[in-house]
Design a protein around this motif. Sequence first.
Motif, PDB file in Angstrom:
ATOM      1  N   ASP A 100       0.888  -1.074  -0.125  1.00  0.00           N
ATOM      2  CA  ASP A 100      -0.259   0.106  -0.063  1.00  0.00           C
ATOM      3  C   ASP A 100       0.664   1.343   0.030  1.00  0.00           C
ATOM      4  O   ASP A 100       0.112   2.379  -0.013  1.00  0.00           O
ATOM      5  CB  ASP A 100      -0.928   0.044   1.234  1.00  0.00           C
ATOM      6  N   GLY A 101       2.257   1.037  -0.208  1.00  0.00           N
ATOM      7  CA  GLY A 101       2.960   2.251  -0.390  1.00  0.00           C
ATOM      8  C   GLY A 101       3.417   2.858   1.197  1.00  0.00           C
ATOM      9  O   GLY A 101       3.929   3.816   1.408  1.00  0.00           O
ATOM     10  N   LEU A 102       3.091   2.029   2.222  1.00  0.00           N
ATOM     11  CA  LEU A 102       3.545   2.481   3.694  1.00  0.00           C
ATOM     12  C   LEU A 102       4.534   1.694   4.098  1.00  0.00           C
ATOM     13  O   LEU A 102       4.754   0.424   3.704  1.00  0.00           O
ATOM     14  CB  LEU A 102       2.216   2.152   4.327  1.00  0.00           C
ATOM     15  N   LEU A 103       5.343   2.398   5.033  1.00  0.00           N
ATOM     16  CA  LEU A 103       6.767   1.627   5.567  1.00  0.00           C
ATOM     17  C   LEU A 103       6.022   0.704   6.716  1.00  0.00           C
ATOM     18  O   LEU A 103       5.026   1.284   7.505  1.00  0.00           O
ATOM     19  CB  LEU A 103       7.619   2.555   5.904  1.00  0.00           C
ATOM     20  N   GLY A 104       6.724  -0.349   7.004  1.00  0.00           N
ATOM     21  CA  GLY A 104       6.029  -1.154   8.342  1.00  0.00           C
ATOM     22  C   GLY A 104       7.274  -2.104   8.439  1.00  0.00           C
ATOM     23  O   GLY A 104       8.326  -2.214   7.929  1.00  0.00           O
ATOM     24  N   PHE A 105       7.009  -2.911   9.565  1.00  0.00           N
ATOM     25  CA  PHE A 105       7.942  -3.806   9.957  1.00  0.00           C
ATOM     26  C   PHE A 105       7.378  -5.141   9.565  1.00  0.00           C
ATOM     27  O   PHE A 105       6.238  -5.409   9.527  1.00  0.00           O
ATOM     28  CB  PHE A 105       8.144  -3.979  11.848  1.00  0.00           C
ATOM     29  N   PRO A 106       8.412  -6.244   9.357  1.00  0.00           N
ATOM     30  CA  PRO A 106       7.778  -7.723   9.248  1.00  0.00           C
ATOM     31  C   PRO A 106       6.817  -8.193  10.319  1.00  0.00           C
ATOM     32  O   PRO A 106       7.088  -8.127  11.418  1.00  0.00           O
ATOM     33  CB  PRO A 106       8.977  -8.497   8.812  1.00  0.00           C
ATOM     34  N   GLY A 107       5.579  -8.763   9.779  1.00  0.00           N
ATOM     35  CA  GLY A 107       4.621  -9.388  10.813  1.00  0.00           C
ATOM     36  C   GLY A 107       3.399  -9.236  10.350  1.00  0.00           C
ATOM     37  O   GLY A 107       3.189  -8.879   9.166  1.00  0.00           O
TER      38      GLY A 107
END
Length: 229
Positions: free
Chosen positions: A77-84
């Motif tokens: 979705d074009g957002l940054l996040g952490f694996p999980g």
Amino acid sequence: MGTMAAMGALPAGALPPLPTLGVPGVPELKPLTRYEAMRLGPGWSHSCHAMLYAPNPGMLFGRIPLRYAVLMQMRFDGLLGFPGGFVDRRYWSLEDGLNRVLGLGLGCVRLTEADYLCSHLTEGPHRVVAHFYARQLTLEELHTIEISAVHSRDHGLEVMGMVRVPLYTQKDRMGGLPNFLANSFVGTAKFQLLFALKILNMVPEEKLAEAVAATLRPKKSALDQAAGA
């Protein structure tokens, strides 16, 4: 020095207060212990995410210490996040559920309860408790995970690629961490990043506050940035 040692002696039977972020400009999330989180009723959803990082002795341009390599993901979705992702507590423990999701996106790492860092209640209409894990690796191990992620099932679908977080701030006070923090993050990811950097003593708290404050200032135009460079 551990959190309890830093706070000094506590009265008999008293529990130490849970750590908070305390960075101006970043709304606090309510912390709770793992025990409290596990006692929440069935109306709560549980999300588990992990920060993988490694000490990095490298120098950018031969003069800017890199400090650590910290992995995050660019999502579909074009957002940054952490694996999980979300864990169904009816069928999985937190760690089993997290490792199942990590296997889809990374393919070669398993976390345990020893890697658990914190839990927070999220804001909004949905009743979600966000659990966060952190595992320190060697730089070589981290690089192996980056390579493995390219060949994972989710690469190019739910995950667009891994990125490393710049933990330095350049002389213009925007290059590096401030510019990175100005991106869009999913859910609690930005809070969790800042919280982990503070709690794990990876970036001094005053430097985190300066980086956040820089993102709140009016941005220079692209021409001004080019001229400054």
